[in-house]
Scaffold this active site. Structure first.
Site, short mmCIF file in Angstrom:
data_model
loop_
_atom_site.label_atom_id
_atom_site.label_comp_id
_atom_site.label_asym_id
_atom_site.label_seq_id
_atom_site.Cartn_x
_atom_site.Cartn_y
_atom_site.Cartn_z
N TYR A 5 72.26 86.59 46.78
CA TYR A 5 73.60 86.65 46.21
C TYR A 5 73.92 88.01 45.59
O TYR A 5 73.27 88.43 44.64
CB TYR A 5 73.78 85.56 45.15
CG TYR A 5 73.58 84.15 45.63
CD1 TYR A 5 73.69 83.81 46.97
CD2 TYR A 5 73.27 83.14 44.73
CE1 TYR A 5 73.50 82.51 47.42
CE2 TYR A 5 73.09 81.83 45.15
CZ TYR A 5 73.20 81.52 46.50
OH TYR A 5 73.01 80.23 46.91
N SER B 256 78.04 73.35 47.27
CA SER B 256 79.42 73.22 47.78
C SER B 256 79.91 71.77 47.71
O SER B 256 80.49 71.26 48.68
CB SER B 256 79.54 73.77 49.21
OG SER B 256 79.28 75.15 49.24
N PRO B 257 79.72 71.08 46.59
CA PRO B 257 80.15 69.69 46.48
C PRO B 257 81.66 69.53 46.46
O PRO B 257 82.17 68.41 46.62
CB PRO B 257 79.53 69.23 45.16
CG PRO B 257 79.46 70.48 44.33
CD PRO B 257 79.11 71.56 45.32
N LEU B 258 82.38 70.64 46.27
CA LEU B 258 83.84 70.61 46.29
C LEU B 258 84.39 71.14 47.61
O LEU B 258 85.56 71.53 47.70
CB LEU B 258 84.40 71.42 45.12
CG LEU B 258 83.99 70.91 43.73
CD1 LEU B 258 84.53 71.81 42.63
CD2 LEU B 258 84.45 69.47 43.52
N GLY B 259 83.53 71.15 48.64
CA GLY B 259 84.00 71.58 49.96
C GLY B 259 84.50 72.99 49.99
O GLY B 259 85.49 73.30 50.64
N ARG B 260 83.80 73.87 49.25
CA ARG B 260 84.18 75.30 49.16
C ARG B 260 85.62 75.45 48.66
O ARG B 260 86.35 76.32 49.11
CB ARG B 260 83.95 76.00 50.49
CG ARG B 260 82.51 75.87 50.98
CD ARG B 260 82.25 76.62 52.27
NE ARG B 260 80.91 76.32 52.77
CZ ARG B 260 79.79 76.94 52.38
NH1 ARG B 260 79.86 77.89 51.47
NH2 ARG B 260 78.62 76.62 52.90
N PHE C 131 88.06 73.27 49.00
CA PHE C 131 89.03 72.43 49.72
C PHE C 131 89.33 71.14 48.96
O PHE C 131 90.49 70.73 48.84
CB PHE C 131 88.49 72.11 51.11
CG PHE C 131 89.29 71.08 51.85
CD1 PHE C 131 90.54 71.40 52.38
CD2 PHE C 131 88.81 69.79 52.02
CE1 PHE C 131 91.28 70.45 53.05
CE2 PHE C 131 89.55 68.84 52.70
CZ PHE C 131 90.79 69.17 53.21
#
Length: 333
Positions: A57, A204-208, A210
């Site tokens: 990162y 990414s539990p928030l769908g990046r 989305f």
């Protein structure tokens, strides 16, 4: 129950952790250092105790940032990083290398950047197709013996790979993408994790972004935003996916929560051994995400949400062909 939960208990951590990548990597220009440090300080103050970073990162910048932010707080947090995938300055590109000698050197370098003498969890970021998982896991096991890491993790791997790895050494955590619109761990990984008492850490539990319902189009993405190369965010697919989100947003409104909070609550409802690590650059959004830790859904809500954004409905694969070649995760037929 995974040893990861013992680590979380040691530092009184909530089930929701903080993915720190966004501050330095992946979504366009990184935050200025002082702004990023202010966000990390606020995250600690509001209760986050599980901080996740990686050598990759920001080409090591994110680890350096965490090293500064967590000075004087190290014994109060669960600190995780990843190895085996890094930016090669000479080549100017990302390199996957799972050889034990590489993992040893990357760990020692990470410890210096993070200003610590050990990592609580150290993940193999990607499976190196040129190196067996047993060999890479053996290299990580030697780091455990040396006291440089407490527990081993793996990232973006399949159930079969986890079973092979755990024959070499216990695996405390597997970190794979998991959310309402990315349910690949349900193919077999969740079962394999439970067989091995391995926690599933969902990135990414928030769908990046989305699933927060705040991204109305993709034209405003910065040039360096990784989502520009992800098929679900393409000009053809994104409008179709947005139309699928309406029922989910309506469900959140009915329950009196934000769509992002509902996405995290749904994920937590899949099992107490599944730990989301949403990332954000916004202090407000960090607080919103953490508040979802206490949100519980009833059976009817879970049933309704299960039928939304299913693999048959979502337009586009989660990764491009090039990105897909780098991972070992199962795919739906």
């Amino acid at each position: 129950m995974s040893t990861l939960f013992s680590l979380l208990k040691e530092v009184a951590a909530p089930a929701i952790g903080l993915g720190c990548m966004n501050l330095s990597h992946g979504y366009g220009n990184p935050l200025a250092e002082q702004e990023a440090l202010r966000a990390l300080d606020a995250a600690f103050d509001m209760g986050y105790r599980h901080f996740d970073t990686a050598t990759l990162y920001g080409a090591t910048a994110n680890e350096k940032l965490l090293g500064k932010a967590l000075q004087g707080k190290r014994d109060q947090v669960l600190l995780a990083s990843k190895c085996g995938m890094a930016m090669d300055p000479a080549q100017g590109k990302k390199v996957i290398d799972g050889r034990p000698e590489t993992l040893q050197q990357q760990c020692e370098d990470s410890l210096r950047r993070l200003n610590t003498d050990h990592l609580d969890v150290y993940y193999l970021h990607r499976l190196d197709p040129q190196v067996t998982i047993e060999e890479s896991t053996g290299g990580l096991a030697r780091l455990v013996e040396q006291g440089k890491i407490r527990h081993i993790g793996l990232s973006e791997i399949s159930a079969a790979t986890l079973r092979r790895a755990r024959s070499e050494h216990p695996i405390a955590a597997v970190q794979n993408e998991y959310s309402l619109w990315t349910r690949n761990p349900e193919i077999g990984l969740i079962k394999a994790c439970r067989e091995a008492n391995t926690a599933l850490v969902a990135f990414s539990p928030l769908g990046r972004g989305f699933l927060t319902g705040t991204i109305t189009d993709t034209v405003s993405f910065d040039d360096g935003d990784m989502r520009r190369n992800m098929p679900r965010f393409s000009a053809d697919n994104y409008p179709r996916n947005l139309s699928l989100l309406e029922d989910f947003k309506n469900e959140a409104h009915t329950l009196g929560v934000t769509p992002g909070q509902l996405a995290l609550a749904w994920l937590r409802a899949q099992g107490d051994d599944i730990l989301p690590i949403p990332g954000s650059r916004s202090i407000e959004h960090m607080r919103e995400n953490l508040e979802a830790d206490t949100l519980r859904l009833d059976a009817d809500s879970i049933t309704r949400i299960n039928g939304m954004l299913t693999v048959e409905q979502v337009a586009g694969p989660r990764y491009s062909e090039a990105q897909q070649r780098e991972i070992d995760t199962e795919e739906f037929a």
